[in-house]
Design a protein around this motif. Sequence first.
Motif, PDB file in Angstrom:
ATOM      1  N   ASN A  61       0.828 -14.394  -6.794  1.00 49.02           N
ATOM      2  CA  ASN A  61       1.181 -12.844  -7.286  1.00 49.02           C
ATOM      3  C   ASN A  61       0.632 -11.359  -5.852  1.00 49.02           C
ATOM      4  OD1 ASN A  61       1.633 -12.857  -9.283  1.00 49.02           O
ATOM      5  ND2 ASN A  61      -0.134 -12.954  -9.618  1.00 49.02           N
ATOM      6  N   LEU A  62      -0.126 -11.945  -5.058  1.00 48.89           N
ATOM      7  CA  LEU A  62      -1.047 -11.088  -3.720  1.00 48.89           C
ATOM      8  C   LEU A  62       0.725 -11.274  -2.784  1.00 48.89           C
ATOM      9  CD1 LEU A  62      -3.263  -9.624  -2.545  1.00 48.89           C
ATOM     10  CD2 LEU A  62      -3.764 -12.088  -1.831  1.00 48.89           C
ATOM     11  N   LEU A  63       1.047 -12.819  -2.700  1.00 49.25           N
ATOM     12  CA  LEU A  63       1.818 -12.644  -1.314  1.00 49.25           C
ATOM     13  C   LEU A  63       3.166 -11.910  -1.685  1.00 49.25           C
ATOM     14  CD1 LEU A  63       2.921 -14.204   1.060  1.00 49.25           C
ATOM     15  CD2 LEU A  63       4.610 -16.176  -0.761  1.00 49.25           C
ATOM     16  N   PHE A  64       3.805 -11.646  -3.033  1.00 49.86           N
ATOM     17  CA  PHE A  64       4.884 -11.344  -3.417  1.00 49.86           C
ATOM     18  C   PHE A  64       4.639  -9.798  -3.808  1.00 49.86           C
ATOM     19  CE2 PHE A  64       6.589 -15.204  -4.208  1.00 49.86           C
ATOM     20  CZ  PHE A  64       8.148 -14.822  -3.465  1.00 49.86           C
ATOM     21  N   LYS A  65       3.411  -9.059  -3.860  1.00 49.58           N
ATOM     22  CA  LYS A  65       3.116  -7.839  -4.635  1.00 49.58           C
ATOM     23  C   LYS A  65       4.117  -6.935  -3.307  1.00 49.58           C
ATOM     24  CE  LYS A  65      -1.301  -5.057  -4.624  1.00 49.58           C
ATOM     25  NZ  LYS A  65      -1.515  -3.936  -3.554  1.00 49.58           N
ATOM     26  N   ASP A  66       3.876  -6.834  -1.869  1.00 53.33           N
ATOM     27  CA  ASP A  66       4.878  -5.964  -1.595  1.00 53.33           C
ATOM     28  C   ASP A  66       5.317  -6.704  -0.355  1.00 53.33           C
ATOM     29  OD1 ASP A  66       2.439  -4.272  -1.825  1.00 53.33           O
ATOM     30  OD2 ASP A  66       1.310  -4.733  -0.706  1.00 53.33           O
ATOM     31  N   ALA A  67       6.054  -7.636  -0.800  1.00 54.38           N
ATOM     32  CA  ALA A  67       7.268  -8.312  -0.147  1.00 54.38           C
ATOM     33  C   ALA A  67       8.476  -7.823  -0.336  1.00 54.38           C
ATOM     34  CB  ALA A  67       7.260  -9.829  -1.032  1.00 54.38           C
ATOM     35  N   LYS A  68       8.921  -7.203   1.299  1.00 54.25           N
ATOM     36  CA  LYS A  68      10.166  -6.523   0.756  1.00 54.25           C
ATOM     37  C   LYS A  68      11.652  -6.830   2.238  1.00 54.25           C
ATOM     38  CE  LYS A  68       8.671  -2.255  -0.116  1.00 54.25           C
ATOM     39  NZ  LYS A  68       7.174  -2.534  -0.281  1.00 54.25           N
ATOM     40  N   ASP A  69      12.634  -6.488   1.646  1.00 55.01           N
ATOM     41  CA  ASP A  69      13.718  -7.167   3.021  1.00 55.01           C
ATOM     42  C   ASP A  69      13.543  -6.506   3.655  1.00 55.01           C
ATOM     43  OD1 ASP A  69      17.212  -8.630   3.098  1.00 55.01           O
ATOM     44  OD2 ASP A  69      16.225  -6.728   3.689  1.00 55.01           O
ATOM     45  N   PRO A  70      12.967  -6.263   4.994  1.00 52.41           N
ATOM     46  CA  PRO A  70      12.726  -6.160   6.218  1.00 52.41           C
ATOM     47  C   PRO A  70      14.228  -4.640   6.404  1.00 52.41           C
ATOM     48  CG  PRO A  70      13.038  -7.641   6.650  1.00 52.41           C
ATOM     49  CD  PRO A  70      13.066  -7.957   5.825  1.00 52.41           C
ATOM     50  N   GLU A  71      15.485  -5.035   5.996  1.00 49.74           N
ATOM     51  CA  GLU A  71      16.762  -4.636   6.404  1.00 49.74           C
ATOM     52  C   GLU A  71      16.683  -3.609   5.694  1.00 49.74           C
ATOM     53  OE1 GLU A  71      19.688  -6.812   7.872  1.00 49.74           O
ATOM     54  OE2 GLU A  71      17.684  -7.158   9.102  1.00 49.74           O
ATOM     55  N   THR A  72      16.855  -3.620   4.216  1.00 49.16           N
ATOM     56  CA  THR A  72      16.864  -2.940   3.019  1.00 49.16           C
ATOM     57  C   THR A  72      15.740  -2.664   2.071  1.00 49.16           C
ATOM     58  OG1 THR A  72      17.329  -4.110   1.639  1.00 49.16           O
ATOM     59  CG2 THR A  72      18.950  -4.310   2.224  1.00 49.16           C
ATOM     60  N   GLY A  73      14.826  -2.772   2.562  1.00 46.74           N
ATOM     61  CA  GLY A  73      13.851  -2.248   1.988  1.00 46.74           C
ATOM     62  C   GLY A  73      13.311  -2.337   0.191  1.00 46.74           C
ATOM     63  N   GLU A  74      14.380  -3.134   0.297  1.00 47.06           N
ATOM     64  CA  GLU A  74      14.237  -4.247  -1.687  1.00 47.06           C
ATOM     65  C   GLU A  74      13.240  -4.783  -1.326  1.00 47.06           C
ATOM     66  OE1 GLU A  74      17.806  -5.083  -2.446  1.00 47.06           O
ATOM     67  OE2 GLU A  74      19.057  -3.100  -2.228  1.00 47.06           O
ATOM     68  N   ALA A  75      12.869  -5.398  -2.864  1.00 48.59           N
ATOM     69  CA  ALA A  75      11.776  -6.273  -3.044  1.00 48.59           C
ATOM     70  C   ALA A  75      12.079  -7.354  -3.116  1.00 48.59           C
ATOM     71  CB  ALA A  75      11.089  -5.201  -4.181  1.00 48.59           C
ATOM     72  N   LEU A  76      11.069  -8.203  -2.769  1.00 48.42           N
ATOM     73  CA  LEU A  76      11.830 -10.107  -3.174  1.00 48.42           C
ATOM     74  C   LEU A  76      10.605 -10.712  -3.871  1.00 48.42           C
ATOM     75  CD1 LEU A  76      11.694 -10.996   0.428  1.00 48.42           C
ATOM     76  CD2 LEU A  76      13.826 -10.791  -0.764  1.00 48.42           C
ATOM     77  N   SER A  77      11.835 -11.795  -4.804  1.00 48.37           N
ATOM     78  CA  SER A  77      11.216 -11.992  -6.295  1.00 48.37           C
ATOM     79  C   SER A  77      10.831 -13.354  -5.858  1.00 48.37           C
ATOM     80  CB  SER A  77      11.538 -11.098  -7.381  1.00 48.37           C
ATOM     81  OG  SER A  77      12.329 -12.295  -7.380  1.00 48.37           O
ATOM     82  N   ILE A  78      10.419 -14.314  -6.608  1.00 49.92           N
ATOM     83  CA  ILE A  78      10.398 -15.561  -5.854  1.00 49.92           C
ATOM     84  C   ILE A  78      11.525 -15.884  -6.197  1.00 49.92           C
ATOM     85  CG2 ILE A  78       9.937 -16.489  -9.157  1.00 49.92           C
ATOM     86  CD1 ILE A  78       8.678 -18.566  -6.347  1.00 49.92           C
ATOM     87  N   HIS A  79      12.868 -14.948  -7.375  1.00 49.76           N
ATOM     88  CA  HIS A  79      14.318 -15.539  -7.312  1.00 49.76           C
ATOM     89  C   HIS A  79      14.788 -15.062  -5.870  1.00 49.76           C
ATOM     90  CE1 HIS A  79      13.755 -16.459 -11.725  1.00 49.76           C
ATOM     91  NE2 HIS A  79      13.046 -14.763 -11.297  1.00 49.76           N
ATOM     92  N   ASP A  80      14.245 -15.063  -4.574  1.00 54.88           N
ATOM     93  CA  ASP A  80      15.561 -14.776  -3.848  1.00 54.88           C
ATOM     94  C   ASP A  80      15.236 -15.747  -2.519  1.00 54.88           C
ATOM     95  OD1 ASP A  80      16.492 -12.029  -4.455  1.00 54.88           O
ATOM     96  OD2 ASP A  80      14.287 -11.600  -4.593  1.00 54.88           O
ATOM     97  N   MET A  81      13.994 -16.474  -3.155  1.00 52.07           N
ATOM     98  CA  MET A  81      13.859 -18.171  -2.023  1.00 52.07           C
ATOM     99  C   MET A  81      15.071 -18.669  -2.366  1.00 52.07           C
ATOM    100  SD  MET A  81      10.956 -16.446  -0.665  1.00 52.07           S
ATOM    101  CE  MET A  81      11.407 -15.272  -1.448  1.00 52.07           C
ATOM    102  N   SER A  82      15.046 -19.194  -1.121  1.00 54.62           N
ATOM    103  CA  SER A  82      15.976 -20.178  -1.198  1.00 54.62           C
ATOM    104  C   SER A  82      15.243 -21.503  -1.114  1.00 54.62           C
ATOM    105  CB  SER A  82      16.644 -19.824   0.648  1.00 54.62           C
ATOM    106  OG  SER A  82      17.340 -18.957   0.896  1.00 54.62           O
ATOM    107  N   GLY A  83      14.100 -21.526  -1.005  1.00 55.37           N
ATOM    108  CA  GLY A  83      13.735 -23.125  -0.583  1.00 55.37           C
ATOM    109  C   GLY A  83      12.117 -22.853  -0.653  1.00 55.37           C
TER     110      GLY A  83
END
Length: 342
Positions: A61-83
Amino acid sequence: MIYILGIESTCDETAAAIINEKKEIISHVLISQSLEHSEFGGVVPEIASRRHLENISPLMNLLFKDAKDPETGEALSIHDMSGVACAVKPGLIGGLLVGANFAKAICDCLEKPFIPVDHLDAHLLMPFMFFDEIQFPNLALLISGGHCQSFIIKDLQNFEKIGGTIDDSVGEAFDKTAQMLSLAYPGGPNIEKLARSGDRFRFKFPKPLIGGKFNSENNENLLNFSFSGLKTAVRILIQNLKNELGSEIDQQTKADICASFQQTISEILIIKIENCLKRFPEINEIVISGGVASNLFLRSEFSKAFPEKKFYYPPVKFCTDNGVMIAFAGLIQFLSSIKKFH
Ligand code: KG4
Ligand code: ZN
């Protein structure tokens, strides 16, 4: 964009990280149990397994709390992971089961590839995440709590093991010496710190497997390591000093033991690097990883001993176990499997 989630739980750190294909670290988190194991002088497997089990969900939960795409600034979720990459060996079985089952459950539910990572490969590869310029083939030394090995790295997926320890690892020698001096676990950083105020030439310790016959070209132990004799020598010295004094040893003597011990480790490793370079004279670059590679005294002694060679290390905080190294080893596997597919 490819994103890889990496999970590490082989020993006493529960750690996770997200990196992208540009080798950018999106997020990384770590819960260390070292304080808890400190009173036992080493990792207690039963305690470690239970802590991993408790820690892994909150950590994610902590890992994804502030995870953002560095270019767009959009929040990343587990669904965005490729593997999802996870360290599956070597390690304490309880921790491995917690990490691998957690990772596999995510992969099964979300139909993502599960990427099994060898913890040692991940340590070895860590410097390559930070330095694109490292040339191949190079000499790699893995000096950690569990391992002491040398390799010729031909490319990022092709390592030839050329030496290993015949008994203890170098990190174990640090930890046991620290324990004998009543310094807290993990011992390496505490020995390094105390050694700064010590006389590194006060005590002479043996350097196992480096005498004349072990240095001869045809000796099978030319490239191997041994640290158990050094550990015993430290124990005997401490016992003798205590007997002479009739009391506990003073702080300055402790510092001198730490400095002399660390000096001996540096001399052993330098001779072993020298032996590797004699056998592989075409090598110009040396890559050092694993927890003990965070030792700045050793780093500076290596550079002094081989001024004509180039040394690479991970940043200090990524020498010891972490999630980024697992994610990076996973990324390499993921990218190569895509290449194989097309
Ligand atoms: O790579 P690592 O986190 O775990 C294994 O895969 O084994 O390494 C932990 C080891 C411990 O033995 C610790 O005492 C040692 O790395 N270590 C150090 C230093 N920092 C950690 N040894 C010497 N000097 C340090 N500064
Ligand atoms: Zn490790």
